[in-house]
Motif scaffolding. Structure first.
Motif, short mmCIF file in Angstrom:
data_model
loop_
_atom_site.label_atom_id
_atom_site.label_comp_id
_atom_site.label_asym_id
_atom_site.label_seq_id
_atom_site.Cartn_x
_atom_site.Cartn_y
_atom_site.Cartn_z
N VAL A 198 64.17 29.36 -5.07
CA VAL A 198 62.94 29.36 -4.29
C VAL A 198 61.78 29.45 -5.28
N LEU A 236 58.12 30.18 -5.92
CA LEU A 236 57.15 31.01 -5.20
C LEU A 236 55.73 30.54 -5.51
N VAL A 268 60.35 34.77 2.33
CA VAL A 268 60.93 35.14 1.04
C VAL A 268 61.61 36.50 1.16
#
Length: 118
Positions: free
Chosen positions: A81, A83, A92
């Motif tokens: 992922v 960010l 998240v």
């Protein structure tokens, strides 16, 4: 999402610890000796590898450009992922918790009970 916030989220779970088995820059978050998150907290953009249910992993990858198959990980069970703000912080947090829960579910029952996770 800042590196400090990511670190705090990962360490917010019972029995979670941070280790550096690969390099001093790569934080590995574990529970009962098993990894549930991995991040180079000094990377730009910030990213994190998280364990994920394989079917959910595919859906998330289709929905978010910032979620990709796990870099240097089993691509079926791990997502990376990025960010960069395109994945909501709430999601998240949920993905970190899901990763932790998946790892805990694979632990022996006696260990799960010490973590207050039946």
């Amino acid at each position: 999402m800042t590196p400090e916030r990511l670190r705090a989220l990962c360490l917010d779970f019972n029995g979670a610890v941070e280790e550096f088995p690969f390099t001093p820059q790569t934080s590995v978050y574990k529970v009962a000796g098993r990894m549930f998150a991995l991040s180079a907290l000094d990377s730009v953009p910030l990213g994190v590898n998280l364990k994920c249910d394989p079917e959910q992993a595919v859906r998330l990858r289709a929905q978010y450009e910032a979620i990709a198959p796990g870099w240097h990980m089993n691509k079926r069970h791990w997502n990376t992922v990025t960010l960069d703000g395109t994945v909501p912080d709430r999601l998240v947090r949920e993905l970190i918790e899901d990763s932790y829960d998946l790892v805990v579910a694979g632990l022996p029952r006696a260990v799960r009970l010490t973590l207050d996770r039946p």
